[in-house]
Design a protein around this motif. Sequence first.
Motif, PDB file in Angstrom:
ATOM      1  N   ALA A 174     -17.922  33.660   8.332  1.00 56.64           N
ATOM      2  CA  ALA A 174     -18.790  34.264   9.336  1.00 56.64           C
ATOM      3  C   ALA A 174     -18.004  34.585  10.601  1.00 56.64           C
ATOM      4  O   ALA A 174     -16.892  34.079  10.826  1.00 56.64           O
ATOM      5  N   SER A 175     -18.596  35.436  11.437  1.00 52.04           N
ATOM      6  CA  SER A 175     -17.973  35.779  12.709  1.00 52.04           C
ATOM      7  C   SER A 175     -18.021  34.581  13.656  1.00 52.04           C
ATOM      8  O   SER A 175     -18.695  33.589  13.390  1.00 52.04           O
ATOM      9  N   GLY A 176     -17.323  34.693  14.789  1.00 50.90           N
ATOM     10  CA  GLY A 176     -17.179  33.554  15.688  1.00 50.90           C
ATOM     11  C   GLY A 176     -18.489  33.005  16.205  1.00 50.90           C
ATOM     12  O   GLY A 176     -18.760  31.798  16.121  1.00 50.90           O
ATOM     13  N   TRP A 177     -19.354  33.886  16.759  1.00 50.39           N
ATOM     14  CA  TRP A 177     -20.618  33.406  17.322  1.00 50.39           C
ATOM     15  C   TRP A 177     -21.546  32.872  16.243  1.00 50.39           C
ATOM     16  O   TRP A 177     -22.277  31.895  16.465  1.00 50.39           O
ATOM     17  N   LEU A 178     -21.503  33.498  15.049  1.00 48.44           N
ATOM     18  CA  LEU A 178     -22.357  33.034  13.962  1.00 48.44           C
ATOM     19  C   LEU A 178     -21.860  31.695  13.430  1.00 48.44           C
ATOM     20  O   LEU A 178     -22.657  30.812  13.077  1.00 48.44           O
ATOM     21  N   ARG A 179     -20.552  31.524  13.391  1.00 48.33           N
ATOM     22  CA  ARG A 179     -19.994  30.246  12.958  1.00 48.33           C
ATOM     23  C   ARG A 179     -20.393  29.125  13.913  1.00 48.33           C
ATOM     24  O   ARG A 179     -20.689  28.008  13.497  1.00 48.33           O
TER      25      ARG A 179
ATOM     26  N   TRP B  12     -32.764  27.754   8.087  1.00 54.95           N
ATOM     27  CA  TRP B  12     -32.268  27.683   6.718  1.00 54.95           C
ATOM     28  C   TRP B  12     -31.188  28.722   6.453  1.00 54.95           C
ATOM     29  O   TRP B  12     -30.169  28.425   5.823  1.00 54.95           O
ATOM     30  N   MET B  13     -31.386  29.938   6.930  1.00 53.64           N
ATOM     31  CA  MET B  13     -30.423  31.009   6.674  1.00 53.64           C
ATOM     32  C   MET B  13     -29.063  30.713   7.293  1.00 53.64           C
ATOM     33  O   MET B  13     -28.028  31.120   6.751  1.00 53.64           O
ATOM     34  N   LEU B  14     -29.048  30.008   8.424  1.00 51.42           N
ATOM     35  CA  LEU B  14     -27.794  29.687   9.110  1.00 51.42           C
ATOM     36  C   LEU B  14     -27.331  28.264   8.809  1.00 51.42           C
ATOM     37  O   LEU B  14     -26.601  27.670   9.615  1.00 51.42           O
ATOM     38  N   SER B  15     -27.714  27.747   7.663  1.00 51.74           N
ATOM     39  CA  SER B  15     -27.326  26.396   7.288  1.00 51.74           C
ATOM     40  C   SER B  15     -26.182  26.362   6.291  1.00 51.74           C
ATOM     41  O   SER B  15     -25.820  25.281   5.813  1.00 51.74           O
ATOM     42  N   GLY B  16     -25.618  27.512   5.968  1.00 54.87           N
ATOM     43  CA  GLY B  16     -24.609  27.565   4.931  1.00 54.87           C
ATOM     44  C   GLY B  16     -25.196  27.689   3.549  1.00 54.87           C
ATOM     45  O   GLY B  16     -24.474  27.586   2.557  1.00 54.87           O
ATOM     46  N   ALA B  17     -26.505  27.918   3.453  1.00 56.02           N
ATOM     47  CA  ALA B  17     -27.148  28.053   2.152  1.00 56.02           C
ATOM     48  C   ALA B  17     -26.811  29.380   1.494  1.00 56.02           C
ATOM     49  O   ALA B  17     -26.636  29.455   0.281  1.00 56.02           O
ATOM     50  N   LEU B  18     -26.698  30.437   2.282  1.00 58.36           N
ATOM     51  CA  LEU B  18     -26.462  31.769   1.745  1.00 58.36           C
ATOM     52  C   LEU B  18     -24.996  32.151   1.761  1.00 58.36           C
ATOM     53  O   LEU B  18     -24.517  32.850   0.860  1.00 58.36           O
ATOM     54  N   PHE B  19     -24.262  31.721   2.779  1.00 53.43           N
ATOM     55  CA  PHE B  19     -22.841  32.079   2.897  1.00 53.43           C
ATOM     56  C   PHE B  19     -22.129  30.979   3.669  1.00 53.43           C
ATOM     57  O   PHE B  19     -22.742  30.289   4.491  1.00 53.43           O
ATOM     58  N   PRO B  20     -20.849  30.793   3.429  1.00 51.71           N
ATOM     59  CA  PRO B  20     -20.122  29.723   4.120  1.00 51.71           C
ATOM     60  C   PRO B  20     -19.810  30.089   5.559  1.00 51.71           C
ATOM     61  O   PRO B  20     -19.693  31.265   5.915  1.00 51.71           O
ATOM     62  N   ALA B  21     -19.665  29.077   6.391  1.00 48.05           N
ATOM     63  CA  ALA B  21     -19.353  29.305   7.800  1.00 48.05           C
ATOM     64  C   ALA B  21     -17.950  29.851   7.991  1.00 48.05           C
ATOM     65  O   ALA B  21     -17.668  30.541   8.974  1.00 48.05           O
ATOM     66  N   SER B  22     -17.065  29.582   7.034  1.00 48.83           N
ATOM     67  CA  SER B  22     -15.675  30.032   7.177  1.00 48.83           C
ATOM     68  C   SER B  22     -15.542  31.545   7.157  1.00 48.83           C
ATOM     69  O   SER B  22     -14.618  32.103   7.748  1.00 48.83           O
TER      70      SER B  22
ATOM     71  N   MET C 170     -23.927  28.103  13.230  1.00 42.44           N
ATOM     72  CA  MET C 170     -24.016  27.296  12.017  1.00 42.44           C
ATOM     73  C   MET C 170     -23.524  25.877  12.269  1.00 42.44           C
ATOM     74  O   MET C 170     -24.041  24.917  11.704  1.00 42.44           O
ATOM     75  N   ARG C 171     -22.534  25.722  13.139  1.00 44.49           N
ATOM     76  CA  ARG C 171     -22.047  24.383  13.478  1.00 44.49           C
ATOM     77  C   ARG C 171     -23.084  23.601  14.285  1.00 44.49           C
ATOM     78  O   ARG C 171     -23.197  22.383  14.164  1.00 44.49           O
ATOM     79  N   LEU C 172     -23.848  24.298  15.119  1.00 42.99           N
ATOM     80  CA  LEU C 172     -24.868  23.647  15.934  1.00 42.99           C
ATOM     81  C   LEU C 172     -26.174  23.411  15.177  1.00 42.99           C
ATOM     82  O   LEU C 172     -27.039  22.697  15.665  1.00 42.99           O
ATOM     83  N   ASN C 173     -26.308  24.017  14.022  1.00 39.68           N
ATOM     84  CA  ASN C 173     -27.524  23.884  13.221  1.00 39.68           C
ATOM     85  C   ASN C 173     -27.514  22.544  12.499  1.00 39.68           C
ATOM     86  O   ASN C 173     -26.647  22.290  11.649  1.00 39.68           O
ATOM     87  N   PRO C 174     -28.459  21.645  12.779  1.00 39.47           N
ATOM     88  CA  PRO C 174     -28.441  20.333  12.105  1.00 39.47           C
ATOM     89  C   PRO C 174     -28.690  20.417  10.609  1.00 39.47           C
ATOM     90  O   PRO C 174     -28.240  19.541   9.861  1.00 39.47           O
ATOM     91  N   LEU C 175     -29.395  21.454  10.149  1.00 39.51           N
ATOM     92  CA  LEU C 175     -29.640  21.583   8.718  1.00 39.51           C
ATOM     93  C   LEU C 175     -28.355  21.895   7.955  1.00 39.51           C
ATOM     94  O   LEU C 175     -28.261  21.617   6.755  1.00 39.51           O
TER      95      LEU C 175
END
Length: 273
Positions: A208-213, A196-206, A216-221
């Motif tokens: 975030a750092s490279g590995w965190l982005r 849930w935390m890496l789903s873009g619920a708390l902050f946008p992927a744009s 988030m892209r690989l997270n189906p949620l």
Amino acid sequence: MATMTATAPRLANTAKPGVWLPAYSLWQREIVRFYRQKARVVGVIASPLIFWLVLGSGFAHSFQSGSSSGHYLGYFFPGSVAMIVLFTAIFSMMSLIQDRNEGFLLSVLAAPVRRSAIVLGKVLGGASLAAIQGIVFLVFAPFVGVHPTFASVGVAILVIVMISFELTALGFAVAWPMDSTQAFHAIVNIILLPLWMLSGALFPASGASGWLRLCMRLNPLSYGVDALRNALFPTAATDFSLTTNLAVTLGFCLLTFAASWAIVNRRTHQPAA
């Protein structure tokens, strides 16, 4: 005597239920048991609501989002809906462990029903509860400047139902092999909450750092939360199109349900030692 012997197999075949009746019975049991626990109903809604108000208000003047609401409460609203669905799915599937410890699950497994009916009934029961809670939370949308049309409300409800199903099926797959709620909580803290935390619920992927982005892209949620944002904020800049988000979410629903079905059948067909 011969007549009784001849009719015995026929009675056994006619008495064996199909998939839908046992699944409906398990679904109904989940619904009734949940709403008999009033504190559980209040807690599922109250905790995400408090989290949404406190965190959203705290970041309201320091977070700039692309949503039409213009502040963090608007951006965080789809994530709050996903949080409600996640909490309901977790607590619903925790009942699977309680059913095993109380002997109810053993009775169901000994009954002449297909294992797919057990998976379908439990998952649909938990998903129905999660979807209802998430849909109820949509009444707070006007407080963040969201005035959706009937079409956007329909899309949002569809997305909530899909997210509810995938998270409940995932929770079923996690809870089925476990014998204690403590172990289930440990796995939940490791898998579902970071999901849930890496789903873009708390902050946008744009931002975030490279590995965190990448995570988030690989997270189906992420695609489910993004689809909710597509529906509630049509003019907002989102990571993916609504079609892509719905397709990935639907695929994850099928994948998690297939995994749950495979786990149940694998454990029940193991040879005796």
